[in-house]
Design a protein around this motif. Structure first.
Motif, short mmCIF file in Angstrom:
data_model
loop_
_atom_site.label_atom_id
_atom_site.label_comp_id
_atom_site.label_asym_id
_atom_site.label_seq_id
_atom_site.Cartn_x
_atom_site.Cartn_y
_atom_site.Cartn_z
N THR A 9 0.84 -1.19 0.00
CA THR A 9 0.00 0.00 0.00
C THR A 9 0.88 1.24 0.00
OG1 THR A 9 -1.72 -1.16 1.22
CG2 THR A 9 -1.83 1.24 1.22
N ALA A 10 0.54 2.21 -0.84
CA ALA A 10 1.29 3.46 -0.91
C ALA A 10 0.31 4.60 -1.18
CB ALA A 10 2.37 3.38 -1.99
N ARG A 12 -0.45 8.40 -3.49
CA ARG A 12 -0.14 9.37 -4.54
C ARG A 12 -1.07 10.58 -4.38
NH1 ARG A 12 3.35 6.41 -4.78
NH2 ARG A 12 4.25 5.22 -6.53
N GLU A 19 0.50 -0.59 -4.99
CA GLU A 19 1.63 -0.52 -5.91
C GLU A 19 2.29 -1.89 -5.92
OE1 GLU A 19 5.59 2.29 -6.73
OE2 GLU A 19 4.26 2.69 -5.03
N SER A 21 5.79 -4.26 -7.52
CA SER A 21 7.06 -4.28 -8.25
C SER A 21 7.60 -5.70 -8.22
CB SER A 21 8.07 -3.32 -7.62
OG SER A 21 8.37 -3.70 -6.29
N GLY A 181 -4.78 1.64 -8.56
CA GLY A 181 -3.44 1.13 -8.80
C GLY A 181 -2.51 2.32 -8.97
N LEU A 182 -1.34 2.27 -8.37
CA LEU A 182 -0.44 3.42 -8.35
C LEU A 182 0.70 3.27 -9.34
CD1 LEU A 182 -0.11 3.93 -4.48
CD2 LEU A 182 -1.93 4.69 -6.03
N GLY A 183 0.94 4.33 -10.10
CA GLY A 183 2.10 4.36 -10.98
C GLY A 183 3.36 4.63 -10.18
N THR A 184 4.49 4.26 -10.71
CA THR A 184 5.75 4.44 -9.96
C THR A 184 6.23 5.88 -9.99
OG1 THR A 184 7.00 3.83 -11.95
CG2 THR A 184 6.51 2.07 -10.38
N GLU A 186 6.18 9.91 -9.64
CA GLU A 186 5.51 10.98 -8.91
C GLU A 186 5.31 12.15 -9.87
OE1 GLU A 186 4.18 11.24 -6.09
OE2 GLU A 186 4.99 9.70 -4.76
N VAL A 193 -2.43 7.62 -10.81
CA VAL A 193 -3.17 6.41 -10.43
C VAL A 193 -4.10 5.99 -11.56
CG1 VAL A 193 -3.12 7.12 -8.00
CG2 VAL A 193 -5.14 7.64 -9.40
#
Length: 206
Positions: A9-10, A12, A19, A21, A181-184, A186, A193
């Motif tokens: 979990t993160a 944005r 997120e 990886s 869903g989060l993109g890497t 910023e 997202v």
């Protein structure tokens, strides 16, 4: 081989989401060709439904790249990494695990400016993105260049998935669950997202 993914979990821009990886030990530095990707898919143990949709997405991506470059054998550069396989197989498998019958996608944002690639400086949207959109007749929303500096909002892999799997229309539906869903990357101007809603279609107004 096996690739393990880490989910966490993160946040944005104040939006909490998931997120993921791949674990670094599983990543390979080699570059794959489309032919090698197809061979991996054909030798895989994917279910028939996932297999057919993954293959369709890769073939549409290949067709767009061939059209843009005017040749049968195209050099993939960024698309040749194992990340492309993870993205496409992961998205298709994820939708199957959610037991999704139909997928609807909103209008695609163009972004603006230029981006560095293995072929040099490329306009945004990338030529392969525009070819995929042309092939599928997907709707596109243009952005003012006064809003931000050069930024890529849609990628060849993402658009290949959207145009291969989704319908571009506005369904009338009830919503049972939502998620992000989060993109890497910023981004200063907006949360990077993707929003997913699941629910049931409403056949008619009551």
């Amino acid at each position: 081989g096996k690739i393990e993914l880490e989910f966490y979990t993160a946040n944005r821009k104040g939006i909490s989401g998931i997120e993921l990886s791949p674990l670094k030990k599983d990543l390979e530095s080699k570059s794959y060709t489309f032919k090698q990707f197809i061979e991996i898919i054909e030798c895989s143990k994917l279910t028939s439904q996932v297999y057919s949709k993954v293959l369709l997405t890769f073939k549409n991506l290949l067709k767009a790249e061939q059209k843009v470059h005017g040749e049968e054998d195209v050099e993939l550069h960024e698309l040749g990494s194992i990340d492309t396989m993870i993205d496409i197989v992961g998205v298709v498998s994820g939708f199957q695990s959610l037991k999704i019958d139909r997928i609807f996608c909103s209008v695609l944002p163009t972004g603006h400016g230029f981006i560095k690639s293995g072929h040099g400086l490329m306009p945004i949207p990338a030529p392969a993105v525009m070819e995929l959109i042309t092939m599928s007749n997907a709707p596109l929303f243009t952005h003012s260049d006064k809003l931000y500096d050069s930024i890529e909002m849609i990628t060849p892999t993402g658009v290949a998935l959207a145009t291969s799997l989704a319908e571009f229309s506005d369904p009338m539906m009830t919503v049972s669950k939502t998620g992000f869903g989060l993109g890497t990357r910023e981004v200063d101007m907006y949360p990077n997202v993707v929003s997913i809603w699941t629910g049931k279609l409403i056949s008619s107004l009551e």
